[in-house]
Design a protein around this motif. Structure first.
Motif, PDB file in Angstrom:
ATOM      1  N   PHE A  68       0.824  -1.199   0.000  1.00 43.73           N
ATOM      2  CA  PHE A  68       0.000   0.000   0.000  1.00 43.73           C
ATOM      3  C   PHE A  68       0.868   1.263   0.000  1.00 43.73           C
ATOM      4  N   GLN A  69       1.994   1.204   0.677  1.00 47.42           N
ATOM      5  CA  GLN A  69       2.859   2.383   0.734  1.00 47.42           C
ATOM      6  C   GLN A  69       3.402   2.750  -0.645  1.00 47.42           C
ATOM      7  N   ILE A  70       3.751   1.758  -1.460  1.00 48.23           N
ATOM      8  CA  ILE A  70       4.283   2.066  -2.792  1.00 48.23           C
ATOM      9  C   ILE A  70       3.168   2.186  -3.829  1.00 48.23           C
ATOM     10  N   GLY A  71       1.926   1.905  -3.413  1.00 49.35           N
ATOM     11  CA  GLY A  71       0.796   2.057  -4.317  1.00 49.35           C
ATOM     12  C   GLY A  71       0.736   1.025  -5.414  1.00 49.35           C
ATOM     13  N   ALA A  72       1.212  -0.177  -5.145  1.00 49.11           N
ATOM     14  CA  ALA A  72       1.232  -1.220  -6.173  1.00 49.11           C
ATOM     15  C   ALA A  72      -0.028  -2.072  -6.102  1.00 49.11           C
ATOM     16  N   PRO A  73      -0.771  -2.201  -7.204  1.00 49.91           N
ATOM     17  CA  PRO A  73      -1.890  -3.138  -7.211  1.00 49.91           C
ATOM     18  C   PRO A  73      -1.364  -4.568  -7.105  1.00 49.91           C
ATOM     19  N   PHE A  74      -2.149  -5.439  -6.487  1.00 49.82           N
ATOM     20  CA  PHE A  74      -1.682  -6.817  -6.360  1.00 49.82           C
ATOM     21  C   PHE A  74      -2.857  -7.775  -6.280  1.00 49.82           C
ATOM     22  N   ALA A  75      -2.574  -9.010  -6.654  1.00 52.24           N
ATOM     23  CA  ALA A  75      -3.550 -10.076  -6.476  1.00 52.24           C
ATOM     24  C   ALA A  75      -3.408 -10.602  -5.060  1.00 52.24           C
TER      25      ALA A  75
END
Length: 343
Positions: A68-75
């Motif tokens: 969440f801190q780096i703003g990366a979407p993930f499965a």
């Protein structure tokens, strides 16, 4: 077990996802900045990053906070690791985890000190979290290695170059805290854990050992996974013995308290976060750690540590903690943590 091709990693992840996770509702896509995962349909494309994790796994919480801190979407492929489900004992999931570099470079777990640190305990092939990079065909296990991998992908957003040594030193301190022991074991001088946790941890090691043995018995005689399951049994037997000894529990409680006091001394009142330049991976790891201690009733440890007390308040309000930990779906309720939840 050596994995050479991205398609092999993709296949391993698909097998783990479909075989280990009993409820399709726990296979979701998490958009950048959203704490509300959306169920992934069978035909939905998978983002580059896929995280196999568990709501209450403290190592999983660290990685969700970092994502969440780096703003990366993930499965989000969420396993239930507690008995009677223990989905992390699935052979398909263990195969995926064994495809990581650390599985080939570190000895299997062989003891128990109350901590889940790979540095001290060895590698647990039946644990969470595990990160899959579908673009590069990489499997990364162990929270510190996953965090370093995410920092690399983000171009150093989590661990700024000028503070690398200090940040990793803080993370090493957090990593050795005996959170597993404090979660499974009772304080012999007054157990303040939530009743749900106290009840759930009674006999938990026995249940886990029984389930691992059943999985082990079902493996082919020549399976390369058999040794991994044997070491898991060794770990759980050692854990059962460890938490049964009041002296052990008092020792890890005192050691944790001492670490909190030392943190208070390192915190500088003029800085909002641990590093002068802003929020880093060290703050995420400490935030998860302090929140777990709060949830288990150990917040008395910073009663006389005003800097830690103020720091904890700031940490719990941070977006990475709110999204990745405090408001992540499925976290059990507790009187001590309720005021930090944003509804």
């Amino acid at each position: 077990m050596t994995i050479n091709f991205r398609t092999s990693v993709d296949a391993l992840a698909e097998q783990a996802r479909n075989s280990a996770i009993g409820d399709p509702e726990r296979r979701c896509i998490v958009s950048s900045g959203s704490v509300h995962p959306k169920r992934r349909g069978d035909q939905s494309p998978i983002p580059r990053l896929e995280l196999f994790h568990f709501t209450m796994s403290i190592c999983s919480q660290k990685i969700r906070g970092a994502l969440f801190q780096i703003g990366a979407p993930f499965a989000s492929s969420e396993l239930i690791i507690m008995p009677p489900f223990s989905e992390n004992y699935s052979a398909e999931y263990v195969k995926l985890r064994m495809a990581s570099a650390i599985a080939r470079s570190r000895p299997f777990v062989k003891g128990y000190s109350g901590s889940s640190s790979v540095e001290n305990e060895g590698f647990d092939p039946l644990a969470v979290p595990t990160l899959v990079d579908h673009e590069k065909g990489e499997v990364v296990a162990d929270s510190r290695l996953i965090a370093a991998y995410l920092d690399m992908l983000s171009g150093g957003a989590l661990v700024p170059l000028q503070w690398q040594n200090r940040i990793w030193n803080e993370i090493a301190i957090v990593d050795t805290l005996p959170h597993a022991g404090l979660f499974y074991g009772a304080n012999p001088d007054g157990d303040d854990r939530p009743e749900e946790i106290r009840a759930g941890m009674r006999g938990a090691h026995d249940k886990k050992i029984e389930l691992v043995r059943k999985r082990l018995e079902g493996l082919p005689a020549d399976s390369l996974l058999r040794e991994a399951y044997r070491h898991k049994i060794i770990k759980e037997e050692a854990g059962r013995e460890f938490i049964s000894q009041p002296a052990n529990m008092r020792r890890i409680i005192e050691a944790t308290h001492s670490t909190i006091v030392q943190l208070d001394r390192r915190l500088e009142s003029k800085n909002e976060w641990l590093m002068p330049d802003g929020f880093t991976l060290a703050d995420i790891f400490w935030g998860v750690s302090l929140f777990r201690l709060l949830f288990l009733g150990y917040d008395w440890m910073w009663k006389d540590c005003p800097r830690v007390s103020e720091y904890a308040e700031r940490l719990f309000a941070s977006p990475s903690m709110q999204n990745g930990v405090i408001n992540w779906p499925g976290h059990p309720p507790g009187e001590r943590i309720e005021r930090f939840k944003k509804h």
